[in-house]
Design an enzyme around this catalytic site. Structure first.
Site, mmCIF file in Angstrom:
data_model
loop_
_atom_site.group_PDB
_atom_site.id
_atom_site.type_symbol
_atom_site.label_atom_id
_atom_site.label_comp_id
_atom_site.label_asym_id
_atom_site.label_seq_id
_atom_site.Cartn_x
_atom_site.Cartn_y
_atom_site.Cartn_z
ATOM 1 N N ASN A 36 -75.881 55.261 66.708
ATOM 2 C CA ASN A 36 -76.071 56.442 66.064
ATOM 3 C C ASN A 36 -76.471 56.121 64.508
ATOM 4 O O ASN A 36 -76.208 56.740 63.389
ATOM 5 C CB ASN A 36 -74.584 57.174 65.914
ATOM 6 C CG ASN A 36 -74.968 58.720 65.302
ATOM 7 O OD1 ASN A 36 -75.987 59.272 65.418
ATOM 8 N ND2 ASN A 36 -73.809 59.348 64.676
ATOM 9 N N LYS A 85 -68.485 60.817 66.366
ATOM 10 C CA LYS A 85 -68.017 61.763 65.488
ATOM 11 C C LYS A 85 -68.472 63.129 65.765
ATOM 12 O O LYS A 85 -68.308 64.277 64.811
ATOM 13 C CB LYS A 85 -68.286 61.311 64.095
ATOM 14 C CG LYS A 85 -69.503 61.395 63.692
ATOM 15 C CD LYS A 85 -70.010 61.483 62.243
ATOM 16 C CE LYS A 85 -71.335 62.103 61.856
ATOM 17 N NZ LYS A 85 -71.499 62.706 60.655
ATOM 18 N N SER A 125 -60.142 61.773 58.688
ATOM 19 C CA SER A 125 -61.015 63.417 58.508
ATOM 20 C C SER A 125 -59.720 64.402 58.380
ATOM 21 O O SER A 125 -58.708 64.305 58.891
ATOM 22 C CB SER A 125 -61.660 63.735 59.816
ATOM 23 O OG SER A 125 -61.885 64.813 59.767
ATOM 24 N N TYR A 150 -62.235 64.388 69.479
ATOM 25 C CA TYR A 150 -62.724 63.845 68.173
ATOM 26 C C TYR A 150 -61.653 63.756 67.230
ATOM 27 O O TYR A 150 -61.190 62.486 66.708
ATOM 28 C CB TYR A 150 -63.991 64.393 67.527
ATOM 29 C CG TYR A 150 -64.108 63.898 66.107
ATOM 30 C CD1 TYR A 150 -63.511 64.766 65.195
ATOM 31 C CD2 TYR A 150 -64.658 62.663 65.801
ATOM 32 C CE1 TYR A 150 -63.801 64.410 63.884
ATOM 33 C CE2 TYR A 150 -64.605 62.305 64.412
ATOM 34 C CZ TYR A 150 -64.291 63.139 63.577
ATOM 35 O OH TYR A 150 -64.388 62.856 62.203
ATOM 36 N N LYS A 154 -58.836 60.554 65.725
ATOM 37 C CA LYS A 154 -58.425 60.278 64.253
ATOM 38 C C LYS A 154 -56.754 60.162 63.902
ATOM 39 O O LYS A 154 -56.297 59.378 63.327
ATOM 40 C CB LYS A 154 -59.245 61.320 63.371
ATOM 41 C CG LYS A 154 -60.482 61.197 63.401
ATOM 42 C CD LYS A 154 -60.898 59.780 62.848
ATOM 43 C CE LYS A 154 -62.547 59.627 62.630
ATOM 44 N NZ LYS A 154 -63.033 58.235 62.593
ATOM 45 N N ASN A 199 -73.892 69.572 61.859
ATOM 46 C CA ASN A 199 -73.476 69.823 60.535
ATOM 47 C C ASN A 199 -74.372 71.055 59.640
ATOM 48 O O ASN A 199 -75.484 71.032 59.948
ATOM 49 C CB ASN A 199 -73.013 68.666 59.833
ATOM 50 C CG ASN A 199 -71.828 67.806 60.573
ATOM 51 O OD1 ASN A 199 -72.111 66.514 60.546
ATOM 52 N ND2 ASN A 199 -71.023 68.367 60.761
ATOM 53 N N ARG A 295 -68.142 79.676 66.208
ATOM 54 C CA ARG A 295 -68.255 78.401 66.870
ATOM 55 C C ARG A 295 -66.741 78.100 67.329
ATOM 56 O O ARG A 295 -65.989 78.048 66.540
ATOM 57 C CB ARG A 295 -69.027 77.310 66.057
ATOM 58 C CG ARG A 295 -69.078 76.243 66.751
ATOM 59 C CD ARG A 295 -69.795 75.068 66.250
ATOM 60 N NE ARG A 295 -69.185 74.720 64.705
ATOM 61 C CZ ARG A 295 -69.489 73.833 63.744
ATOM 62 N NH1 ARG A 295 -70.725 73.093 64.029
ATOM 63 N NH2 ARG A 295 -68.683 73.262 62.851
HETATM 64 C C1 WQD Z 1 -69.186 73.486 58.496
HETATM 65 C C2 WQD Z 1 -69.126 75.044 58.318
HETATM 66 C C3 WQD Z 1 -69.398 76.083 60.579
HETATM 67 C C4 WQD Z 1 -73.535 74.547 61.503
HETATM 68 C C5 WQD Z 1 -66.948 68.609 61.168
HETATM 69 C C6 WQD Z 1 -65.937 67.773 61.528
HETATM 70 C C7 WQD Z 1 -65.314 66.914 60.404
HETATM 71 C C8 WQD Z 1 -66.756 66.274 59.865
HETATM 72 C C9 WQD Z 1 -67.552 67.035 59.390
HETATM 73 C C10 WQD Z 1 -66.779 63.986 61.008
HETATM 74 C C11 WQD Z 1 -68.249 75.502 59.458
HETATM 75 C C12 WQD Z 1 -70.441 76.418 59.573
HETATM 76 C C13 WQD Z 1 -72.161 74.882 60.569
HETATM 77 C C14 WQD Z 1 -74.623 75.861 61.303
HETATM 78 C C15 WQD Z 1 -72.720 77.343 60.555
HETATM 79 N N1 WQD Z 1 -67.206 65.265 60.908
HETATM 80 N N2 WQD Z 1 -71.748 76.300 60.419
HETATM 81 N N3 WQD Z 1 -73.920 76.902 61.175
HETATM 82 O O1 WQD Z 1 -67.040 71.649 61.417
HETATM 83 O O2 WQD Z 1 -66.235 71.655 58.992
HETATM 84 O O3 WQD Z 1 -66.578 69.385 60.310
HETATM 85 O O4 WQD Z 1 -67.858 67.881 60.285
HETATM 86 O O5 WQD Z 1 -66.270 63.448 60.114
HETATM 87 O O6 WQD Z 1 -64.417 65.960 60.901
HETATM 88 O O7 WQD Z 1 -64.676 68.450 61.968
HETATM 89 O O8 WQD Z 1 -68.543 70.753 59.378
HETATM 90 O O9 WQD Z 1 -70.785 71.138 58.975
HETATM 91 O O10 WQD Z 1 -70.206 71.358 61.284
HETATM 92 O O11 WQD Z 1 -69.414 72.972 59.586
HETATM 93 O O12 WQD Z 1 -72.235 78.256 60.159
HETATM 94 O O13 WQD Z 1 -75.388 75.733 62.030
HETATM 95 O O14 WQD Z 1 -70.464 75.558 58.653
HETATM 96 O O15 WQD Z 1 -68.941 77.251 61.482
HETATM 97 O O16 WQD Z 1 -67.645 76.932 58.987
HETATM 98 P P1 WQD Z 1 -66.912 70.976 59.914
HETATM 99 P P2 WQD Z 1 -69.879 71.565 59.951
#
Ligand code: WQD
Length: 337
Positions: A36, A85, A125, A150, A154, A199, A295
């Site tokens: 990755n 991840k 995390s 995932y 952790k 993300n 989501r």
């Molecule tokens: C952030 C917010 C989504 C995409 C995850 C893992 C965490 C770490 C970071 C690894 C949320 C919203 C997202 C999109 C959206 N990963 N969103 N439209 O889920 O908080 O954390 O990634 O270490 O462990 O759990 O991060 O960036 O996916 O989402 O509205 O196209 O943005 O719903 O509220 P998340 P994220």
């Protein structure tokens, strides 16, 4: 000069941590299986620091290769990032996640035990907290039933480390990240999502760059001021520096117990809509977005209480969210679309 092994050192957080380790005078060696990450990150690190770390392209699931590595390299400390991840992917392929994230960790810990390597930093995390009952989230918040394999890896990972440190009198620190974003100021390293970004920030920058048609905001009916979900977005360079602070704490034997854990965030929560607006202002780019359904598995709000990390690690964030968003945009513009 102490030699530090960084597993997953070509990844997003790993590569930024390698740069900060080299800036602090550590000798860095990387294990990465490139599942990755991209090999050119190695030269990008050299362009920033002038030193190209040694890379061993090893799969930590293969115990023999792990043993061979440690037989030929004297290691003073380990920062362990290497893991799958993607939350959604982990729901589809749980066994891949348990085999890789837990199996690799066990192989590393077995070498630490057998060779008495005493300084271990674990990439954890805030996911371990699930939807915390109280905000901001302190380290005393209860660990909740993981919402994804995932997140479970952790939680299990921390338990495996606790038992190993206790049984073998080793010392470890687990850093519970909130949401890492942004890129190095030189724009020579940054986030390299493969395929459609899961993300928020890479999806935003790819939408602004015209690679993605439109950002979908996953839900605006949460119990938050503007209805969209709240997270604690931390600049990846600030996060990288927290690893240096934690490593120094162990090397200087300032840790108070065999296993310590710290929340690493800014202490400030931002909603998705606030991030969108901040991105538009910080980059002068209009963002095309729509409101979509929630989501699966998302929580409403999470942001860190950083008191413990600030006081015990003598570390705090230095960069603003605007700087993080600007660096993410600068990085995006450098990518071939
Ligand atoms: C952030 C917010 C989504 C995409 C995850 C893992 C965490 C770490 C970071 C690894 C949320 C919203 C997202 C999109 C959206 N990963 N969103 N439209 O889920 O908080 O954390 O990634 O270490 O462990 O759990 O991060 O960036 O996916 O989402 O509205 O196209 O943005 O719903 O509220 P998340 P994220």
């Amino acid at each position: 000069m102490k030699k530090i092994l960084v597993t997953g050192g070509l990844g997003f957080i790993g590569s930024h941590t390698v740069v900060e380790l080299q800036n602090e005078g550590f000798d860095v060696v990387i294990i990465d299986n490139l599942s990755n990450s991209k090999i050119e990150v190695l030269d990008n690190i050299k362009e920033i620091t002038g030193t190209k770390p040694d890379l061993f392209q090893i799969d930590l699931r293969v115990k023999k290769d792990v043993v061979d590595f440690f037989s030929n390299n004297t290691i003073d400390g380990i920062i362990h990032f290497a893991a799958f991840k993607a939350v959604g992917e982990s729901v589809q392929n749980p066994l891949d996640y348990y085999e890789n994230n837990i199996g690799s960790l066990v192989h590393i810990l077995q070498e630490m035990r057998d060779r008495n390597i005493d300084n271990f930093i674990f990439s954890s995390s805030c996911t371990v907290y699930g939807q915390a009952d109280e905000l901001p989230i302190t380290e005393n918040a209860p660990i909740k039933h993981a919402l994804s394999p995932y997140g479970n890896t952790k939680q299990i990972g921390e338990e495996v480390i606790i038992d190993t440190c206790k049984a073998n009198n080793l010392n470890a620190i687990s850093l519970r990240y909130f949401n890492p974003i942004g890129a190095h100021d030189t724009t020579k390293i940054g986030e390299l999502p493969i395929g459609i970004p899961q993300n928020l920030i890479p999806y935003i920058t790819q939408t602004a760059a015209g690679i993605r048609e439109q950002l979908s905001i996953f839900g605006n009916d949460y119990n938050t001021p503007d209805g969209t979900a709240i997270r604690d977005y931390i600049h990846v360079v600030d996060l990288a520096k927290a690893h240096i602070a934690a490593l120094k704490r162990l090397i200087q034997k300032e840790n108070k117990t065999n296993f310590e854990f710290f929340n690493v965030g800014t202490g400030k929560g931002s909603s998705v809509l606030e991030i969108v607006k901040a991105f538009e202002v910080a980059t002068n780019q209009k963002l095309n977005y729509k409101i979509a359904d929630r989501r699966e598995g998302d929580i409403a709000a999470a942001y860190a209480d950083t008191t413990l990390a600030n006081s015990e690690l003598k570390w705090k964030t230095e960069k603003t969210i605007e700087q993080a968003l600007q660096s993410a945009w600068k990085w995006q513009k450098k990518q071939k679309s």
